[in-house]
Enzyme design. Sequence first.
Site, PDB file in Angstrom:
ATOM      1  N   ASP A   1       0.833  -1.199   0.000  1.00  0.00           N
ATOM      2  CA  ASP A   1       0.000   0.000   0.000  1.00  0.00           C
ATOM      3  C   ASP A   1       0.870   1.253   0.000  1.00  0.00           C
ATOM      4  O   ASP A   1       0.631   2.195  -0.754  1.00  0.00           O
ATOM      5  CB  ASP A   1      -0.929  -0.021   1.210  1.00  0.00           C
TER       6      ASP A   1
ATOM      7  N   GLU B   1      -2.181  -5.456  -3.124  1.00  0.00           N
ATOM      8  CA  GLU B   1      -1.216  -4.664  -2.356  1.00  0.00           C
ATOM      9  C   GLU B   1      -0.099  -5.564  -1.827  1.00  0.00           C
ATOM     10  O   GLU B   1       1.077  -5.188  -1.850  1.00  0.00           O
ATOM     11  CB  GLU B   1      -1.911  -3.964  -1.192  1.00  0.00           C
TER      12      GLU B   1
END
Length: 166
Positions: free
Chosen positions: A69, A141
Site C-alpha cells: 500500500d 497490495e
Amino acid sequence: MELDGHGSSGLDGTPAALTVAADSAGVLGAYLGYSFRDPALLREALTHRSFTNENPGSPDNERLALLGDAALALVVAERLLEDAPDEPVGVLTPRRAALVSGENLARWAAAIGLGAHLRLGRGEEQMGGRAKESVLATALEAVIGVIHREAGLDAARAAVARLAVW
C-alpha cells in the site's frame, strides 16, 4: 512451483480453497513483468487471513499489504506529479485516492486473474471471496509488497505501470 505444500490443483483430495495454483509465480509474474524469487513470500501474499484462521502457522498477507500500500501510494503520487506538475494538491489528492481505491485495485487484480491464485478459508471461499473487492485489493497490495521487498521501488514502479491506466 508448488506454493503451499498441499499440491497444486486440489486433485489430491485437498480442497481447492487450500491450494494455490502451481503456476502462480509464472502467471502473475508475466502480467506484472516480474520474476518472483521467493515462493514462500508470494504464498504469504496470496494467503487471506481466513486461511490462516483455519490453518494456524500460515502467515497471512496483511503485513505485505501494508508495505505494498505504501509503495503503491508513492508510485502513484510520483506519477501524478510527473504528469501534472502544475496541478494543485487539492486536485491531485482525489486523483491519487481514486487510483489506489479498493474498487480500482480490485479491478486491476481481477484483470490479472489474481483471485484464482488466492488461498482462502472454506467460509471465505463459499462467500465468494475470490471476487470480493476487499480481498482482491489487499492481495494485490501484498503482491506489490513482495515485489518491493524483493527488488525495490523501481520494480514496484514497473509492475504498477503495467496495471495502471494513467
